[in-house]
Design a protein around this motif. Structure first.
Motif, PDB file in Angstrom:
ATOM      1  N   VAL A 228       3.531  -7.626  -2.131  1.00  0.00           N
ATOM      2  CA  VAL A 228       3.323  -8.870  -1.383  1.00  0.00           C
ATOM      3  C   VAL A 228       4.619  -9.324  -0.718  1.00  0.00           C
ATOM      4  CG1 VAL A 228       2.615 -11.280  -1.525  1.00  0.00           C
ATOM      5  CG2 VAL A 228       1.428  -9.562  -2.880  1.00  0.00           C
ATOM      6  N   GLY A 293      -3.646 -15.333  -0.668  1.00  0.00           N
ATOM      7  CA  GLY A 293      -3.915 -14.626   0.582  1.00  0.00           C
ATOM      8  C   GLY A 293      -4.584 -15.501   1.615  1.00  0.00           C
ATOM      9  N   GLY A 399      -1.641 -10.189   8.348  1.00  0.00           N
ATOM     10  CA  GLY A 399      -1.795 -10.450   6.922  1.00  0.00           C
ATOM     11  C   GLY A 399      -3.125  -9.966   6.375  1.00  0.00           C
ATOM     12  N   ILE A 404      -1.182  -8.920   1.272  1.00  0.00           N
ATOM     13  CA  ILE A 404      -1.255 -10.376   1.236  1.00  0.00           C
ATOM     14  C   ILE A 404      -2.706 -10.843   1.124  1.00  0.00           C
ATOM     15  CG2 ILE A 404      -0.841 -12.476   2.600  1.00  0.00           C
ATOM     16  CD1 ILE A 404       1.591 -11.048   3.807  1.00  0.00           C
ATOM     17  N   ARG A 405      -3.600 -10.116   1.775  1.00  0.00           N
ATOM     18  CA  ARG A 405      -5.005 -10.546   1.826  1.00  0.00           C
ATOM     19  C   ARG A 405      -5.604 -10.721   0.436  1.00  0.00           C
ATOM     20  NH1 ARG A 405     -10.022  -6.980   4.303  1.00  0.00           N
ATOM     21  NH2 ARG A 405     -11.676  -8.459   3.796  1.00  0.00           N
ATOM     22  N   ARG A 406      -5.277  -9.804  -0.484  1.00  0.00           N
ATOM     23  CA  ARG A 406      -5.878  -9.859  -1.818  1.00  0.00           C
ATOM     24  C   ARG A 406      -4.977 -10.530  -2.840  1.00  0.00           C
ATOM     25  NH1 ARG A 406     -10.189  -7.269  -3.010  1.00  0.00           N
ATOM     26  NH2 ARG A 406      -9.532  -6.992  -5.176  1.00  0.00           N
ATOM     27  N   ALA A 407      -3.819 -10.977  -2.429  1.00  0.00           N
ATOM     28  CA  ALA A 407      -2.883 -11.591  -3.382  1.00  0.00           C
ATOM     29  C   ALA A 407      -3.494 -12.842  -3.993  1.00  0.00           C
ATOM     30  CB  ALA A 407      -1.576 -11.945  -2.685  1.00  0.00           C
TER      31      ALA A 407
END
Length: 424
Positions: A228, A293, A399, A404-407
């Motif tokens: 991330v 995310g 992103g 980042i999307r699944r963070a």
């Protein structure tokens, strides 16, 4: 190990050490917010050139990036409180030279000497200030402490430009710089009154001292191996390139295109900074409910739309509202990111990871400031703001195709190996 939260623990607002640090940081932030407006006004008053404003921003930004490379090494090697006091005293002396020199008439060359050194000192101060939170409060209270500090910074960002605009309109921007210098004296005095806790053991091997560059690279390696943080660094580098000169363009737009006074500019920046306060209040519930995310990507998407709107706005109230929206979303992303680095980074690496993060994604900022202000002078603010806003939207889209999307979408496990729900 940090202590578990308990009902009997002293509230942060009653913790004398944290409270003193809180006040000192607020005073330093107030000084920064005065300079945030006074320096562009001083250049514009002396030269009338937005290009000169952008060039000064670029030179100062380059010095900040250079200082960031070794600032983290200094912070991890030496006493953090002492470094912050030295940085405050340096800025007190240097900023104090400006109003004295201006008594003999505009000395724009002096700003090109003073501001880069002050920005370098400010970078060391910021890295030390971020890492010092770990030495002030227990680990489980870091987010609470950051929220209180950021809310105060936001309040300073509201009042600072408002007061700087009034002082600049009545006494001139040079006097506002003098007020800025005085704030650093008060900040240094407050820091002298506190003591930081020694670093808590984090289970890592004893730290070996290496050459400064090797130590900096240790922080950069940690940053690059965290999915991330790595994605945020790349995307924020582009975002900073597009927005680093935003303040200069905004000041020019309000004064040149909309016919505002120094006081008007201060009012716009001060009221718009309320967006930072709102962002500081919204970030925690947004992150809990939507995950990192969604929150980060949405915030930067709205940043792009607001930035494009500022250039197209033809009235001061509209510019103020859109700038407030922009700063609100900027605040949401920034607070999450800072908390992430503090929570997952070993204490002995925290300064270097922070400086590597900032140095890398601010590296393109100086070039962006020059490009943005030059383009605004040549093609006009509306065109430049539309292009920059579109670029920010593309950063948000990027992103979607990164970790980042699944963070934050699933429970945390290893702090280094998998994305966690925090921002950059």
């Amino acid at each position: 190990m940090s202590r578990p939260a308990s009902a009997g623990r002293t509230p942060l607002w009653r913790d004398r050490t944290f409270g003193t640090y809180w006040v000192a940081q607020s005073l330093s932030a107030a000084g920064d917010s005065f300079a945030y407006l006074a320096v562009p006004l001083l250049v514009l008053q002396a030269t009338g050139s937005i290009t000169q404003m952008g060039l000064l921003t670029a030179v100062a930004g380059a010095a900040s990036v250079a200082a960031g490379i070794f600032g983290g090494v200094l912070v991890d090697r030496y006493d953090r409180r002492t470094l912050m006091i030295v940085a405050d005293v340096a800025r007190l002396v240097l900023y104090g030279l400006v109003p004295l020199a201006w008594l003999a008439g505009p000395q724009v060359w002096l700003l090109f000497v003073v501001l880069p050194i002050c920005e370098a000192a400010g970078m060391v101060f910021q890295v030390a200030a971020v890492t010092a939170v770990r030495n002030l409060v227990d680990r489980d209270r870091i987010t609470e402490a950051n929220g209180r500090l950021q809310a105060t910074y936001a309040a300073a960002a509201v009042l600072g430009p408002l007061l700087a605009g009034v002082v600049s309109a009545r006494f001139g921007p040079a006097t506002a710089i003098a007020v800025n210098a005085a704030s650093f004296a008060l900040s240094a005095a407050g820091l002298r009154m506190i003591r930081l806790r020694p670093a808590q053991p984090d289970g890592t091997a004893p730290v070996r001292r290496e050459r400064p560059l090797a130590e900096f690279l240790a922080g950069a390696r940690f940053l690059w191996r965290q999915p991330v943080l790595r994605s945020l660094t790349v995307l924020l580098s582009v975002f900073i390139f597009l927005t680093y000169g935003f303040t200069d363009v905004l000041v020019y737009h309000v004064k040149h295109d909309l016919g505002g006074s120094d006081r008007t500019v201060g009012t716009v920046l001060g009221l718009a900074a309320l967006g930072t306060v709102v962002g500081a209040l919204l970030v925690a519930p947004l992150r809990r409910r939507r995950g990192f995310g969604v929150t980060w990507i949405s915030a930067h998407c709205v940043c792009g739309l607001a930035l494009a709107g500022v250039g197209l706005a033809t009235t001061v109230p509209t510019v103020t509202v859109l700038t407030a929206v922009y700063l609100c979303c900027l605040s949401v992303g920034g607070i999450c990111s800072m908390s992430l680095r503090q929570e997952i980074t070993p204490d002995h690496l925290l300064g270097r990871v922070t400086s590597a993060f900032w140095s890398t994604h601010y590296a393109l900022g100086p070039a962006g400031a020059v490009a943005l202000t030059w383009a605004a002078a040549r093609y006009g603010v509306p065109t430049v703001a539309l292009v920059a806003g579109t670029g920010c939207l593309l950063v948000a889209v990027g992103g979607l195709f990164s970790p980042i999307r699944r963070a934050g979408a699933e429970p945390r496990r290893s702090p280094v190996a998998i994305p966690v729900g925090e921002a950059g």
